[in-house]
Design a protein around this motif. Structure first.
Motif, PDB file in Angstrom:
ATOM      1  N   GLY A  67       0.783  -1.228   0.000  1.00  0.00           N
ATOM      2  CA  GLY A  67       0.000   0.000   0.000  1.00  0.00           C
ATOM      3  C   GLY A  67       0.813   1.276   0.000  1.00  0.00           C
ATOM      4  O   GLY A  67       0.270   2.360  -0.187  1.00  0.00           O
ATOM      5  N   ASP A  68       2.115   1.160   0.189  1.00  0.00           N
ATOM      6  CA  ASP A  68       2.982   2.342   0.316  1.00  0.00           C
ATOM      7  C   ASP A  68       3.882   2.463  -0.900  1.00  0.00           C
ATOM      8  O   ASP A  68       4.862   1.743  -1.029  1.00  0.00           O
ATOM      9  N   SER A  69       3.565   3.415  -1.778  1.00  0.00           N
ATOM     10  CA  SER A  69       4.361   3.564  -2.997  1.00  0.00           C
ATOM     11  C   SER A  69       5.786   4.033  -2.709  1.00  0.00           C
ATOM     12  O   SER A  69       6.649   3.949  -3.580  1.00  0.00           O
ATOM     13  N   ALA A  70       6.054   4.484  -1.488  1.00  0.00           N
ATOM     14  CA  ALA A  70       7.417   4.902  -1.138  1.00  0.00           C
ATOM     15  C   ALA A  70       8.329   3.700  -0.925  1.00  0.00           C
ATOM     16  O   ALA A  70       9.541   3.804  -1.065  1.00  0.00           O
ATOM     17  N   PHE A  71       7.752   2.532  -0.579  1.00  0.00           N
ATOM     18  CA  PHE A  71       8.581   1.343  -0.375  1.00  0.00           C
ATOM     19  C   PHE A  71       9.019   0.812  -1.730  1.00  0.00           C
ATOM     20  O   PHE A  71       8.195   0.480  -2.574  1.00  0.00           O
ATOM     21  N   ALA A  96       9.599  -4.298  -4.230  1.00  0.00           N
ATOM     22  CA  ALA A  96       8.183  -4.097  -4.526  1.00  0.00           C
ATOM     23  C   ALA A  96       8.034  -3.927  -6.033  1.00  0.00           C
ATOM     24  O   ALA A  96       8.801  -3.194  -6.660  1.00  0.00           O
ATOM     25  N   LEU A  97       7.074  -4.617  -6.601  1.00  0.00           N
ATOM     26  CA  LEU A  97       6.808  -4.518  -8.040  1.00  0.00           C
ATOM     27  C   LEU A  97       5.576  -3.641  -8.241  1.00  0.00           C
ATOM     28  O   LEU A  97       4.518  -3.913  -7.680  1.00  0.00           O
ATOM     29  N   ALA A 100       3.164   1.079 -14.166  1.00  0.00           N
ATOM     30  CA  ALA A 100       3.467   2.447 -14.591  1.00  0.00           C
ATOM     31  C   ALA A 100       2.667   3.495 -13.824  1.00  0.00           C
ATOM     32  O   ALA A 100       3.040   4.671 -13.802  1.00  0.00           O
ATOM     33  N   PHE A 101       1.570   3.076 -13.190  1.00  0.00           N
ATOM     34  CA  PHE A 101       0.742   4.002 -12.422  1.00  0.00           C
ATOM     35  C   PHE A 101       0.977   3.866 -10.921  1.00  0.00           C
ATOM     36  O   PHE A 101       0.196   4.333 -10.115  1.00  0.00           O
ATOM     37  N   ASP A 102       2.056   3.179 -10.564  1.00  0.00           N
ATOM     38  CA  ASP A 102       2.490   2.980  -9.178  1.00  0.00           C
ATOM     39  C   ASP A 102       1.546   2.088  -8.378  1.00  0.00           C
ATOM     40  O   ASP A 102       1.498   2.163  -7.156  1.00  0.00           O
ATOM     41  N   VAL A 103       0.811   1.236  -9.065  1.00  0.00           N
ATOM     42  CA  VAL A 103      -0.062   0.274  -8.399  1.00  0.00           C
ATOM     43  C   VAL A 103       0.754  -0.988  -8.110  1.00  0.00           C
ATOM     44  O   VAL A 103       1.427  -1.515  -9.001  1.00  0.00           O
TER      45      VAL A 103
END
Length: 121
Positions: A67-71, A96-97, A100-103
């Motif tokens: 849930g954390d795009s910073a990781f 973390a994979l 392109a939309f950071d999902v």
């Protein structure tokens, strides 16, 4: 912090899990390191290789990472549960994979059969 480099005889165990913590890729090295065949591992939770006393913490951390795009990634030594019931510590890089939309689309774990980073959780 001290580290021990892997030997030339070391190998890698590569596991990919989906965002729900289910194993979707299990390398030959993973079968060799953990003692579970690809058939036994695919579709199972990553808890297959997480010692019981660490499973709740793993679920919380994995959910947070998805849930954390910073990781992005982490490198450390972690205890793992082998098919024969033994618990051993191995060096791991967790990535973390994300699309392109950071999902989050899952995670990739690369374990080294020997050697330590000297970093613990």
């Amino acid at each position: 912090m001290s580290s021990v480099s892997p030997s030339e005889a070391s190998y890698h165990a590569i596991i990919r899990a989906d965002p729900d913590n289910l194993i979707v890729f299990w390398s030959d090295g993973a079968a060799r390191l953990f003692g579970h065949s690809e058939e036994q591992a695919l579709g199972q939770s990553l808890e297959l290789i997480i010692p019981e006393h660490l499973r709740a913490a793993h679920r919380k951390a994995y959910s947070a990472a998805m849930g954390d795009s910073a990781f992005k990634e982490s490198t450390l030594d972690i205890p793992v549960l082998l098919a024969d019931g033994q618990v051993r510590e191995h060096a791991i890089r967790i990535v973390a994979l994300r699309d392109a939309f950071d999902v989050a689309v899952g995670a990739l774990a690369i374990f080294t059969s020997d050697g330590r980073t000297g970093i613990t959780p």
